[in-house]
Design an enzyme around this catalytic site. Structure first.
Site, PDB file in Angstrom:
ATOM      1  N   ASP A  40      -2.730   4.684  -2.490  1.00 56.48           N
ATOM      2  CA  ASP A  40      -3.701   5.290  -1.593  1.00 56.48           C
ATOM      3  C   ASP A  40      -4.059   6.722  -1.997  1.00 56.48           C
ATOM      4  O   ASP A  40      -3.156   7.525  -2.271  1.00 56.48           O
ATOM      5  CB  ASP A  40      -3.078   5.310  -0.188  1.00 56.48           C
ATOM      6  CG  ASP A  40      -4.014   5.853   0.863  1.00 56.48           C
ATOM      7  OD1 ASP A  40      -4.966   5.145   1.214  1.00 56.48           O
ATOM      8  OD2 ASP A  40      -3.806   6.990   1.303  1.00 56.48           O
ATOM      9  N   GLU A  43      -6.352   3.914  -5.672  1.00 53.98           N
ATOM     10  CA  GLU A  43      -7.552   4.223  -4.888  1.00 53.98           C
ATOM     11  C   GLU A  43      -7.951   5.625  -5.294  1.00 53.98           C
ATOM     12  O   GLU A  43      -7.309   6.606  -4.894  1.00 53.98           O
ATOM     13  CB  GLU A  43      -7.299   4.161  -3.385  1.00 53.98           C
ATOM     14  CG  GLU A  43      -8.605   4.218  -2.630  1.00 53.98           C
ATOM     15  CD  GLU A  43      -8.563   4.984  -1.334  1.00 53.98           C
ATOM     16  OE1 GLU A  43      -7.704   5.864  -1.185  1.00 53.98           O
ATOM     17  OE2 GLU A  43      -9.389   4.703  -0.461  1.00 53.98           O
ATOM     18  N   HIS A  63     -10.903  -2.214   4.237  1.00 48.91           N
ATOM     19  CA  HIS A  63     -10.688  -1.789   5.633  1.00 48.91           C
ATOM     20  C   HIS A  63     -11.405  -0.474   5.959  1.00 48.91           C
ATOM     21  O   HIS A  63     -11.366  -0.009   7.099  1.00 48.91           O
ATOM     22  CB  HIS A  63      -9.189  -1.640   5.874  1.00 48.91           C
ATOM     23  CG  HIS A  63      -8.586  -0.584   5.013  1.00 48.91           C
ATOM     24  ND1 HIS A  63      -8.478  -0.700   3.638  1.00 48.91           N
ATOM     25  CD2 HIS A  63      -8.114   0.632   5.324  1.00 48.91           C
ATOM     26  CE1 HIS A  63      -7.951   0.401   3.153  1.00 48.91           C
ATOM     27  NE2 HIS A  63      -7.720   1.243   4.137  1.00 48.91           N
ATOM     28  N   ASP A  64     -12.022   0.129   4.921  1.00 48.97           N
ATOM     29  CA  ASP A  64     -12.747   1.390   5.155  1.00 48.97           C
ATOM     30  C   ASP A  64     -14.257   1.212   5.103  1.00 48.97           C
ATOM     31  O   ASP A  64     -14.996   2.176   5.346  1.00 48.97           O
ATOM     32  CB  ASP A  64     -12.384   2.420   4.066  1.00 48.97           C
ATOM     33  CG  ASP A  64     -10.946   2.883   4.144  1.00 48.97           C
ATOM     34  OD1 ASP A  64     -10.408   3.277   3.096  1.00 48.97           O
ATOM     35  OD2 ASP A  64     -10.356   2.820   5.245  1.00 48.97           O
ATOM     36  N   ASP A  66       0.859  -1.184   0.000  1.00 45.66           N
ATOM     37  CA  ASP A  66       0.000   0.000   0.000  1.00 45.66           C
ATOM     38  C   ASP A  66       0.898   1.238   0.000  1.00 45.66           C
ATOM     39  O   ASP A  66       1.667   1.451   0.942  1.00 45.66           O
ATOM     40  CB  ASP A  66      -0.871  -0.003   1.269  1.00 45.66           C
ATOM     41  CG  ASP A  66      -2.203   0.687   1.062  1.00 45.66           C
ATOM     42  OD1 ASP A  66      -3.216   0.200   1.593  1.00 45.66           O
ATOM     43  OD2 ASP A  66      -2.212   1.711   0.345  1.00 45.66           O
TER      44      ASP A  66
HETATM   45  O1  TEU Z   1      -8.864   6.320   2.021  1.00 41.81           O
HETATM   46  C1  TEU Z   1      -9.048   7.424   1.121  1.00 41.81           C
HETATM   47  C2  TEU Z   1     -10.344   8.077   1.425  1.00 41.81           C
HETATM   48  O2  TEU Z   1     -10.866   7.935   2.472  1.00 41.81           O
HETATM   49  C3  TEU Z   1     -10.979   8.891   0.380  1.00 41.81           C
HETATM   50  O3  TEU Z   1     -10.190   8.935  -0.806  1.00 41.81           O
HETATM   51  C4  TEU Z   1     -12.290   8.161   0.065  1.00 41.81           C
HETATM   52  O4  TEU Z   1     -11.941   6.784  -0.140  1.00 41.81           O
HETATM   53  C5  TEU Z   1     -12.873   8.664  -1.228  1.00 41.81           C
HETATM   54  O5  TEU Z   1     -13.132  10.016  -1.093  1.00 41.81           O
HETATM   55  C6  TEU Z   1     -14.140   7.862  -1.530  1.00 41.81           C
HETATM   56  O6  TEU Z   1     -15.073   8.105  -0.500  1.00 41.81           O
HETATM   57  C7  TEU Z   1      -7.490   5.958   2.088  1.00 41.81           C
HETATM   58  C8  TEU Z   1      -7.348   4.739   2.983  1.00 41.81           C
HETATM   59  O7  TEU Z   1      -8.051   3.641   2.410  1.00 41.81           O
HETATM   60  C9  TEU Z   1      -7.877   5.093   4.358  1.00 41.81           C
HETATM   61  O8  TEU Z   1      -7.843   3.962   5.235  1.00 41.81           O
HETATM   62  C10 TEU Z   1      -7.022   6.215   4.922  1.00 41.81           C
HETATM   63  O9  TEU Z   1      -7.560   6.619   6.174  1.00 41.81           O
HETATM   64  C11 TEU Z   1      -6.989   7.411   3.962  1.00 41.81           C
HETATM   65  O10 TEU Z   1      -6.741   7.043   2.600  1.00 41.81           O
HETATM   66  C12 TEU Z   1      -5.836   8.328   4.336  1.00 41.81           C
HETATM   67  O11 TEU Z   1      -4.634   7.692   4.030  1.00 41.81           O
END
Ligand code: TEU
Ligand code: CA
Length: 559
Positions: free
Chosen positions: A199, A252, A325-326, A98
């Site tokens: 990410d 992502e 995980h989110d 990641d």
């Molecule tokens: O998540 C990214 C994030 O929260 C936003 O890009 C969101 O996904 C997007 O607007 C769609 O709703 C990543 C990781 O997966 C998360 O666990 C971290 O907390 C975050 O980045 C910060 O690194």
């Protein structure tokens, strides 16, 4: 046709802190992962995506990195990682890491130097701005609450942090910073890893005006996604680093739609291999406001997934996921948590795994794990949830405590971060110590040990789906056609490739539903079903319709 290896691959996401604790400190670790490689291999997946294991103060559980080329001691040592990589490769499993480079930790040496004074060499590794009328440069709100600007007393300026003050945004305008990131990527790729999940990558190009960084007032998400130089930066990453390795990349990309994805994940290989889209999960209203009890609507979900399947076909490549995980766990979100739990888990898996794209399975999804039964704020660990509770309940008094706890129990990221459930021993076999977050009390019913020995388990069903992807070109290359688009409970679609056809029928409801079979399937053969009452897999379906029981799923082939 030569198929890139990741088009036939299935990825297993591990959240290291919650996967397996080998040394009894209550925190999952690298040696714990190594001890479970056999389980992962047996599932049939090809790639492991590791959520961050780098040195980090862990304000965001590792998504705040203070040394990109060192392992967080909580997770183990670099020697432990090298052993994991060697063991994984020995089993034919690839590992992607990641890469969190939209921001670093505020404890990263780069940031510690950058904040010392206005003219140090690292000042422009981050985004510093003068305040406006005694306040922050603009009115953007950070993902994890508060302003996206944090005031620094030392230099009297504000720094940008789209997520939290512990996560200052990196300045990708700075070519020296970009070179540092490229070197970090090479360093890991030269160790032999097999790619990256990037990410928040759609945020790295910040708004510009006349070539300078520019931060107008308004809703952050109107400005922060797909900035003016985003594709330049990703193309540079590809040409400077990625093209020299046979690796897989998945971005992502918050805010992405198919029209962006056909560039980000262009089939010409100039940028990334695939992206995660959030349109499907944000059907619960979370793009604008997360803390409600709004759920995903099936008709809208079918429209979104169909659009992604069809608009990327022949132009780009989809990732396919329900969980990560989110996100809350999909069986709690769209299946049944009671007597039909396993059946609904298999139905949801069937729906996703016959689509075109690379499927991602999140740890525990293959067991049909559920959301945790949160009752009290003290059970939460995630800064997003805790900050939201403090702001909305305690400070702004915008949501009543009982309501907020109900919304958090439905949507908190902690739902997917409770420990992996291995067996019915204490702490579900996750740890001999006190786990950093509570184990779901349902672990005696839902655990890996039970399922790897039970032919009708969710785990065994996932094994079958994964094997179909490896052996059936129609899944990899076939086209996609949605049927019964307006039906509120049925998700029915066809795949076609040459003269082969598949019909995938899924019932997302507790009621029996009928699917009228399209031409060509009146003598279809059942490929897989989660419903024992259906005729056996070997016989042909000699009728014009099939009846799906509650959460029933059935796939027909015309072969
Ligand atoms: O998540 C990214 C994030 O929260 C936003 O890009 C969101 O996904 C997007 O607007 C769609 O709703 C990543 C990781 O997966 C998360 O666990 C971290 O907390 C975050 O980045 C910060 O690194
Ligand atoms: Ca540990």
């Amino acid at each position: 046709m030569k198929t890139q290896w990741w088009k036939k691959a299935v990825v297993y996401q591990i959240y290291p802190r919650s996967f397996c604790d080998s040394n009894g400190d209550g925190i999952g670790d690298i040696n714990g992962i190594t001890s479970k490689l056999g389980y992962i291999k047996e599932l049939g997946v090809d790639v492991i995506w590791l959520s961050p294991i780098y040195k980090s103060p862990m304000f965001d559980n590792g998504y705040d990195i203070s040394d990109y080329c060192a392992i967080n001691p909580e997770f183990g040592t670099m020697k432990d990682f090298d052993h994991l990589l060697e063991q994984a490769h020995g089993l034919g499993l690839k590992i992607i890491m990641d890469l969190v480079v939209n921001h670093s930790s505020n404890e990263h040496p780069w940031f510690l130097e950058s904040k010392t004074n206005l003219d140090n060499p690292k000042r422009d590794y981050y985004i510093w701005q003068e305040g406006v009328r005694g306040g922050p440069p603009n009115d953007w709100k950070a993902y994890f609450g508060g302003s996206t600007w944090t005031y620094d007393e030392t230099t009297g300026q504000y720094y940008l942090n789209c997520f939290s003050p512990h996560q200052p945004d990196l300045n990708w305008e700075n070519p020296d910073l970009r070179r540092e990131i490229h070197n970090i990527m090479r360093w890991w790729l030269d160790k032999g890893i097999d790619g990256f999940r990037l990410d928040a990558i759609s945020l790295i190009s910040k708004p510009l005006a006349d070539g300078s960084l520019n931060f107008p007032n308004g809703e952050m998400k109107e400005f922060i996604f797909h900035g003016p130089r985003i594709h330049e930066y990703i193309k540079e990453m590809r040409s400077e680093v990625l093209k020299h390795y046979d690796v897989m990349t998945v971005g992502e990309t918050g805010g992405v739609r198919p029209e962006h994805a056909v560039i980000y994940a262009n089939a010409d290989g100039s940028e990334l291999d695939m992206v995660f889209q959030f349109e499907q999960v944000e059907l619960d209203g979370s793009e604008t406001f997360k803390w409600t009890d709004q759920n995903i609507n099936l008709v809208e979900l079918k429209e979104v997934l169909t659009r992604w399947q069809n608009q990327l076909f022949d132009h780009a490549w989809n990732s396919l996921y329900w969980c990560n995980h989110d996100q809350p766990r999909i069986v709690s979100r769209l299946g049944d948590s009671g007597a039909l739990r396993e059946k609904s888990a298999k139905m949801l898996a069937t729906c996703l795994h016959f689509m075109q794209g690379t499927p991602f399975i999140y740890q525990g999804e293959e067991l049909g794990m559920l959301n945790y039964p949160f009752k009290d704020i003290s059970e939460y660990r995630d800064l997003e949830s805790i900050n939201a509770y403090n702001a909305l309940v305690l400070e702004e008094k915008r949501i009543a405590k009982e309501d907020m706890l109900r919304f958090m129990a439905l949507k908190s990221r902690d739902n997917s971060r409770t420990p992996m459930q291995w067996n019915e021993k204490p702490n579900a076999g996750f740890s001999a110590g006190k786990p950093w977050i509570n184990v779901n009390p349902n672990y005696s019913e839902i655990n890996a040990e039970d399922q790897i020995h039970r032919e009708d388990s969710v785990y065994k069903y996932y094994q079958k789906l994964i094997q179909f992807r490896k052996t059936m070109d129609i899944i990899t290359h076939g086209d996609f056609q949605l049927l019964m688009s307006e039906h509120p409970d049925l998700f029915v679609y066809m795949r076609k490739f040459n003269n082969e056809m598949l019909l995938v029928t899924c019932n997302f409801s507790y009621e029996e539903r009928i699917v009228t079979l399209p031409e060509g399937f009146k003598t279809g053969k059942i490929l897989i079903t989660n419903d024992e009452t259906q005729v056996s897999n070997e016989s042909r379906v000699l009728t014009a319709e099939i009846v799906l029981s509650a959460f029933g799923a059935l796939v027909l082939t015309n072969q």
